[in-house]
Write a protein that holds these residues in place. Sequence first.
Motif, PDB file in Angstrom:
ATOM      1  N   LYS A   1       2.365   8.958  -3.640  1.00  0.00           N
ATOM      2  CA  LYS A   1       3.598   9.291  -2.937  1.00  0.00           C
ATOM      3  C   LYS A   1       4.684   9.666  -3.946  1.00  0.00           C
ATOM      4  O   LYS A   1       5.167   8.808  -4.696  1.00  0.00           O
ATOM      5  CB  LYS A   1       4.069   8.097  -2.091  1.00  0.00           C
TER       6      LYS A   1
ATOM      7  N   ASN B   1      10.783   7.289  -0.804  1.00  0.00           N
ATOM      8  CA  ASN B   1       9.406   7.108  -1.265  1.00  0.00           C
ATOM      9  C   ASN B   1       8.768   5.884  -0.600  1.00  0.00           C
ATOM     10  O   ASN B   1       7.628   5.937  -0.119  1.00  0.00           O
ATOM     11  CB  ASN B   1       9.398   6.940  -2.787  1.00  0.00           C
TER      12      ASN B   1
ATOM     13  N   HIS C   1       7.890   6.459   3.032  1.00  0.00           N
ATOM     14  CA  HIS C   1       6.622   7.184   3.205  1.00  0.00           C
ATOM     15  C   HIS C   1       5.421   6.260   2.999  1.00  0.00           C
ATOM     16  O   HIS C   1       4.379   6.424   3.647  1.00  0.00           O
ATOM     17  CB  HIS C   1       6.557   8.383   2.256  1.00  0.00           C
TER      18      HIS C   1
END
Length: 480
Positions: free
Chosen positions: A114, A122, A125
């Motif tokens: 990621k 980040n 996600h």
Amino acid sequence: MKENIHQTNQIIGGMVAGENLYHAEHLKAAFEGQDSAFRKAIEQIDKDRDFIGSPEHILGNNQTKHGEIAEQVEVGIRNARDNLRQQSPSATFDGVGRTAPEDYLIDGVQVQSKFINGINKNLDHVLKHMRKYENFGRDGSYYHIPKDYYETIKKVLSGESVEGLTDRTVHKIQQNLQEIEKLSGKSFDDVVKPSNSQYSEVQQGKIHDTLDKHEQELSGENKQIKENIRTDAQPNLGDMAQVAAKGALIGGGIRLAFKLYEKYKQGKNPFLGDYTVEDWKELGIDTAKGATVGGISATIIYALTNYASFSAPFAASFVSAGQSIASLVKSLNSGEISFDQFTEMSQLVCIESAAVGLASALGQAVIPIPVLGAVLGTIAGRMVIDFSKKHFAKETEGLKHRMEEYYNQCLTTIDQTYQAVVSRIIAEYEKLGDLTKAAFDLSKNVELRLQASIDLAEAYEVSDVKIIHNINELDAFMLS
């Protein structure tokens, strides 16, 4: 057993030469193997360059292509380092679809990369992926995030103040970390790990510089590995001890064989019960003496070949000459021979050493046949002086004067060109200084290994920082 001194030492010299050759070949093979490993490592970097060189094949738009670039760099750099260290590549895309839950495998474990702009984005996600794939991050699989993001998160976890982060951002990071640990049932470190790259390093405008940096790091590590290989291959006390043990076995075995043959000639057969207690005692003592001398000879030959750059035949002959002269000194002191007889016989036993020395150690110089006798005689004479120094002082000066007269007489019989050759050879011989004396002073074996090698290294202008000066420095070097 004077008659077999030369044969025994030449056999031991051959054994030492074989050991040295084995180590030289092993060192060469190690260097070649490391060179091959370095080439394979660079091939991984080149694969990444080829991938980046075709941006039309990279997933995403210009703002998101760095995600797949990060994946390629992670796999490529990991495998490059593995190749450099001569290990099996640990990362692979094999068996992984471009839209699979994982992006690549490391040591067979699924990893999702990621690389999103911003730490909390980040982490968002990561959480989104974990909710979509209920087993990911729970079954040993994990996530890679930018290395600089991970370092910042670790500072937040430890309560450090991070410049540029607001309290709100820090609070959000802490919430995301708690959520990751809640969903996975594991610590953050088990679920999220740092990539090899920072976020900025995998951007399209920066990636070529990043790969160049990694290539330079690989080159530097390769140089260090080769230096370690070279250091590990240097002569050491462990190898010397092994050589000494083999030399003792050879020396004892040869002495035993000669003694058995001597008894056989006297009509005694050990297998028929012909030996008395005294015979067995004599056999044991003689064999022990042979083993002791063989071990010492092997140690000296090893030292001369590895620390003084002697060839094995020359070193073996040197040892034989030293042993023979020691025996002659004993005969001289007991009155069995005169000083003139000692001089003549000493020169004879050293002639062989001088001849072998010219053929092996000084063979780089072209020696015209007309000067061969002068060179042999001169070096033999100087060897006699060197070997005799430790036994008596007063007579040595007279011996030295007689040898100098002989040397000067030899020079007057040859022209200037040949004189230059002889002088060059003698100069090379004299570089050895008192190494011969140290080598055959059996009460100073430590000085043979240390001080003689120090003197020789200094004579050849080796940097002082590279010289081992004492036992403490030697211990530190061996244990480093």
